[in-house]
Design a protein around this motif. Sequence first.
Motif, mmCIF file in Angstrom:
data_model
loop_
_atom_site.group_PDB
_atom_site.id
_atom_site.type_symbol
_atom_site.label_atom_id
_atom_site.label_comp_id
_atom_site.label_asym_id
_atom_site.label_seq_id
_atom_site.Cartn_x
_atom_site.Cartn_y
_atom_site.Cartn_z
ATOM 1 N N THR A 74 13.450 -4.337 -21.651
ATOM 2 C CA THR A 74 12.366 -3.567 -22.263
ATOM 3 C C THR A 74 11.096 -3.523 -21.435
ATOM 4 O O THR A 74 10.168 -2.794 -21.765
ATOM 5 C CB THR A 74 12.025 -4.159 -23.639
ATOM 6 N N ALA A 75 11.027 -4.324 -20.355
ATOM 7 C CA ALA A 75 9.797 -4.386 -19.567
ATOM 8 C C ALA A 75 9.513 -3.056 -18.887
ATOM 9 O O ALA A 75 10.390 -2.449 -18.267
ATOM 10 C CB ALA A 75 9.903 -5.508 -18.529
ATOM 11 N N ASN A 76 8.267 -2.613 -19.011
ATOM 12 C CA ASN A 76 7.846 -1.354 -18.411
ATOM 13 C C ASN A 76 6.405 -1.495 -17.949
ATOM 14 O O ASN A 76 5.596 -2.169 -18.596
ATOM 15 C CB ASN A 76 7.960 -0.214 -19.427
ATOM 16 N N MET A 77 6.061 -0.879 -16.825
ATOM 17 C CA MET A 77 4.717 -1.012 -16.280
ATOM 18 C C MET A 77 4.135 0.363 -15.981
ATOM 19 O O MET A 77 4.833 1.245 -15.474
ATOM 20 C CB MET A 77 4.755 -1.853 -15.004
ATOM 21 N N GLN A 78 2.841 0.515 -16.299
ATOM 22 C CA GLN A 78 2.169 1.765 -15.991
ATOM 23 C C GLN A 78 0.680 1.529 -15.809
ATOM 24 O O GLN A 78 0.129 0.550 -16.306
ATOM 25 C CB GLN A 78 2.403 2.789 -17.105
ATOM 26 N N ARG A 79 0.042 2.433 -15.094
ATOM 27 C CA ARG A 79 -1.391 2.342 -14.860
ATOM 28 C C ARG A 79 -2.117 2.847 -16.096
ATOM 29 O O ARG A 79 -1.803 3.918 -16.618
ATOM 30 C CB ARG A 79 -1.768 3.177 -13.638
ATOM 31 N N VAL A 80 -3.120 2.096 -16.567
ATOM 32 C CA VAL A 80 -3.743 2.429 -17.847
ATOM 33 C C VAL A 80 -5.257 2.573 -17.768
ATOM 34 O O VAL A 80 -5.879 3.024 -18.728
ATOM 35 C CB VAL A 80 -3.399 1.367 -18.917
ATOM 36 N N ALA A 81 -5.888 2.191 -16.669
ATOM 37 C CA ALA A 81 -7.338 2.319 -16.557
ATOM 38 C C ALA A 81 -7.726 2.303 -15.086
ATOM 39 O O ALA A 81 -6.946 1.883 -14.217
ATOM 40 C CB ALA A 81 -8.060 1.202 -17.307
ATOM 41 N N SER A 82 -8.954 2.751 -14.809
ATOM 42 C CA SER A 82 -9.423 2.876 -13.432
ATOM 43 C C SER A 82 -10.448 1.824 -13.056
ATOM 44 O O SER A 82 -11.217 2.013 -12.113
ATOM 45 C CB SER A 82 -10.022 4.279 -13.214
ATOM 46 N N VAL A 83 -10.471 0.720 -13.774
ATOM 47 C CA VAL A 83 -11.435 -0.337 -13.489
ATOM 48 C C VAL A 83 -11.018 -1.085 -12.232
ATOM 49 O O VAL A 83 -9.870 -1.512 -12.099
ATOM 50 C CB VAL A 83 -11.534 -1.307 -14.684
ATOM 51 N N GLU A 84 -11.973 -1.249 -11.316
ATOM 52 C CA GLU A 84 -11.707 -2.023 -10.114
ATOM 53 C C GLU A 84 -12.103 -3.468 -10.361
ATOM 54 O O GLU A 84 -13.147 -3.749 -10.939
ATOM 55 C CB GLU A 84 -12.498 -1.472 -8.933
ATOM 56 N N SER A 85 -11.267 -4.386 -9.942
ATOM 57 C CA SER A 85 -11.540 -5.810 -10.156
ATOM 58 C C SER A 85 -11.548 -6.534 -8.823
ATOM 59 O O SER A 85 -10.870 -6.137 -7.878
ATOM 60 C CB SER A 85 -10.500 -6.430 -11.094
ATOM 61 N N ASP A 86 -12.332 -7.603 -8.765
ATOM 62 C CA ASP A 86 -12.469 -8.382 -7.541
ATOM 63 C C ASP A 86 -12.412 -9.858 -7.910
ATOM 64 O O ASP A 86 -13.239 -10.344 -8.678
ATOM 65 C CB ASP A 86 -13.799 -8.049 -6.868
ATOM 66 N N PHE A 87 -11.422 -10.570 -7.365
ATOM 67 C CA PHE A 87 -11.231 -11.973 -7.722
ATOM 68 C C PHE A 87 -11.571 -12.900 -6.556
ATOM 69 O O PHE A 87 -11.152 -14.044 -6.530
ATOM 70 C CB PHE A 87 -9.779 -12.202 -8.158
ATOM 71 N N VAL A 88 -12.342 -12.382 -5.615
ATOM 72 C CA VAL A 88 -12.682 -13.179 -4.439
ATOM 73 C C VAL A 88 -13.399 -14.455 -4.835
ATOM 74 O O VAL A 88 -13.231 -15.508 -4.225
ATOM 75 C CB VAL A 88 -13.536 -12.342 -3.463
ATOM 76 N N ASN A 89 -14.207 -14.380 -5.882
ATOM 77 C CA ASN A 89 -15.009 -15.537 -6.280
ATOM 78 C C ASN A 89 -14.293 -16.452 -7.274
ATOM 79 O O ASN A 89 -14.864 -17.443 -7.713
ATOM 80 C CB ASN A 89 -16.330 -15.059 -6.877
ATOM 81 N N GLY A 90 -13.066 -16.114 -7.645
ATOM 82 C CA GLY A 90 -12.265 -17.025 -8.448
ATOM 83 C C GLY A 90 -12.335 -16.835 -9.940
ATOM 84 O O GLY A 90 -11.767 -17.638 -10.686
ATOM 85 N N ALA A 91 -13.022 -15.791 -10.446
ATOM 86 C CA ALA A 91 -13.105 -15.557 -11.893
ATOM 87 C C ALA A 91 -11.911 -14.724 -12.334
ATOM 88 O O ALA A 91 -11.767 -13.567 -11.942
ATOM 89 C CB ALA A 91 -14.408 -14.854 -12.242
ATOM 90 N N TYR A 92 -11.064 -15.312 -13.159
ATOM 91 C CA TYR A 92 -9.884 -14.611 -13.650
ATOM 92 C C TYR A 92 -10.160 -14.032 -15.039
ATOM 93 O O TYR A 92 -11.012 -14.532 -15.767
ATOM 94 C CB TYR A 92 -8.690 -15.560 -13.694
ATOM 95 N N PRO A 93 -9.455 -12.952 -15.408
ATOM 96 C CA PRO A 93 -9.727 -12.299 -16.700
ATOM 97 C C PRO A 93 -9.380 -13.201 -17.875
ATOM 98 O O PRO A 93 -8.529 -14.086 -17.776
ATOM 99 C CB PRO A 93 -8.830 -11.062 -16.663
ATOM 100 N N VAL A 94 -10.047 -12.953 -19.008
ATOM 101 C CA VAL A 94 -9.786 -13.690 -20.240
ATOM 102 C C VAL A 94 -9.631 -12.697 -21.376
ATOM 103 O O VAL A 94 -10.239 -11.623 -21.368
ATOM 104 C CB VAL A 94 -10.919 -14.696 -20.558
#
Length: 667
Positions: free
Chosen positions: A470-490
Motif C-alpha cells: 500500500t505504500a505510495n509516495m508523492q510530492r505534496v508541497a513546495s516548502v524548502e527545508s534545510d537541516f544543515v544546523n541539525g533541526a529535524y521536523p516535529v
Amino acid sequence: MKSKTNAPFIGGVNRQALAYRPAPGITDAENVDFSPLRGAAKRAPSRHVAELTNASGFDKTKPAASYFWEHRSGTVYGVLMQSGSTPVVFDASTGTQKTVTLKSGTPNYNYLPGLGFDDKLLRFVPAGDKLLIVSTAKEPALSSSVEAYKTTTGECLIHVARANYERTYTITFETSGGPGVASVTTVAAGVAGGIPPAAIAVSTQNIASYLAAAITAALAAPTGGALTATATGPVIRVTGNFSTVRAVRSSDNDGGNAMTVLWNTVVGPDKLPKIGYHGHRVKVSGAGESAADDYYVKFVSDDPVNVPFGEGQWEECPPHGLENALDPNTMPHALELLSSGNFEFARQTWVNRLVGDNDTNPFPSFIRGLNGAAPTYAAHVGVPITDAFFANNRLWLLAADSVVASEAGDPFNLMRTTTRSLPDSDRIDLKETSATRFNGGAFDNDVLVLFARSGVYAMTFGGGYPSPRTANMQRVASVESDFVNGAYPVANGRSVFVAQSRNSNGALQELLRVGDGTRYESFDASAALPDWIGRIRRLESHLGSDAVFAADTTDTDVLYVHRYMWVGGEKHAQSWSAWRFSGDLEGFGAVGSTLYAIMRHTDGYYLTHLDLTLDENDTGADFRLCLDRRLPLSSGSLTKTYDGTTNQTTVTLPYEIETGDVLAVVG
C-alpha cells in the motif's frame, strides 16, 4: 477540515513594522510565558538537579549530542554522547548516572562521529529497552559474511516419482572423465529374472534402490570412485567429489515425469520430494523467464542429528556463496537497558538475508552497487542514513532518495521474509527518484511527511496500515527545508513544524494537511519575527501544552517558545517568547509536564528541570520565586558548615557561581 486563521499574538513578541503589528504585540520579551489561556506570566524558574560528569574521558568543554526519552516503565532517561568516549546515561528525574559498559564484541565507540564531534550528526530512536543511535556520517556497508559455499559432498538428489512396468529409468552424469550412465528397466509383471525380480513389487522405493547401485557402478571408471549413491525410500543421494561433474540428466519413457534431478535447479515446487538430505539446497525455477519468480529452498530433516537423510520439509533460503549480512560496525548502534538498571553500548545485530538473492530480495536500497551492479562486500556504495524514527511497530530509515521500513514487529529485520509472496508485514523499501535527498521526516498521524530541498513529499498507505503493498509516495508541497544546523521536523498531532534558514536568521514553517487528502498547505509561524531567531539547531514539540521549543545557533543561552491554541479545527491564537538562561542550552526535551534541559556552564554539564504546568505559584506559597538553578535547603545538594568562633554558617553550592550571575538566598 483543519484550517489556520491569521491568528493574533497574545501579548507575544512581534518584530514587524508597527503598522502590521497586531496589538498588544511587543518587540522583545525575555523570560515571559505567553499563554493563550492565562495571558502573560513569568516563565517557570529552572531547578538544579545534578552535575553530569564522566570519568572516562568525557570532555565537558566540547559540544555533545543529547536526548531525553521515556522508557515503557515510565522512567525518563537522558544521554550525553561524544566521539570515542563512554556515553553518559542518567535518570532524568534525579540525575543519577547509570553505569555504561561496552558489550563484548563491540570494538569501540568509533561509530560516533569523530573530528571534534559534530552533535548534529546523531539521531536517537527509542525501541523497547534499546535506544538506537544513528550516525548520519556513516556509510552503511555489507559484511564479509556469506552463505556457506556449495560443498562438493552430497549435493545431488534424484527422486523416483513414478513406478511402472516396462519402463526404463536412466541417469547420465557428464564428467571430465567421460559420461557415466546408469539405467534400470522394469519388465512385465511376473516375468522371471526381471528388475525387480518377480517376487518383488515394482515401486519407486525398489527402483531407487536398484538405480543407486547402478549409479555407483557406472561412475566408478569416469570419476575414479569419487561418487557413490545410496537410496532412502524413493530418493537417491549421490555423494562424493562433484568437482568433475558438469551436468546430471534424467530420462525415462514415461513422458519425463518418472524422475527428477535435484542438483542445481528444479522446475516448480511440485517436484520437491518429502525425503531429502538435511541442508541440501536447490533453486526452484518458476514458469516465466523472469528471475523474479525463482526462489531457493533447503531441506530440513525431521531429525537432522540421527536421521539427516529422511523425511522432512523444504524451507525457503538464500543460495550458496552470496553476501547475506549488513556490517554492524557501519549500522546504527544501541544503548540497551539491562536488568540491573544500567546500560550497555553495543553494535546492533541485524537480521541476515534469510531468503532470496540480489534479484528477489535485494539489500535495503541504501546499500548500492558500483555502476548499477548488485552490491557486494568488495564493491558497493553506502548511502548515509539521514533520519530515523519508530512508528507503526516498524523502524523507519531515510537515506538519500529512499525510505526503508523494517518488518513489522521486528525493527532489526530490513530484509524480506519470503520471496514467494508479499506479506503486509514485510519490509518497505520505496524510492522517489525526483528527490535528490530526504533530509528528515515525521509521522503526521497516518502520513509520513518527508522533507527534501526540492519540496515536501508524503508517503501514504491505503487503508492506513503501512505495508509494501500500500505504500505510495508523492510530492505534496513546495516548502524548502534545510537541516544543515541539525533541526529535524516535529509533529504535534495536528500539523508538522519544520525549520528554515533565511540568510543568517531562521524561520519556522507549519504544514497543515488539507482535508482528508495528501496535499499540505504551509504557513510561516514566524512571519512576525523576520530577524529575531537565528538559524534553528533544534526543535522539540510538547503536546501537553501545545508548544514548540526551538534553540538557535546564535543565542545558545536562549530557548524560543512558540505557543498556540486550537479550537475545534481552527487555530485561534499563537504567541512567541524567549527564555534566557545563565548557561548554554546544550539539549532539551519535553516529557509529561517537565522540560528537561542540559545546560553547559564553564565547569561542566548540568541537568535542569522546568515546570511546564500552568501553576504560577510555588508549593505552599501564593507566589512563584523566579530564580534559576534553584536549590531547596532540603534537597541534600547543599552542604552547611557552622563556625562557632565566627558564628557564621558556610553553605557550599554544587556548582560554581559564574561571572554575571547573582546568588540569592530566600527564607
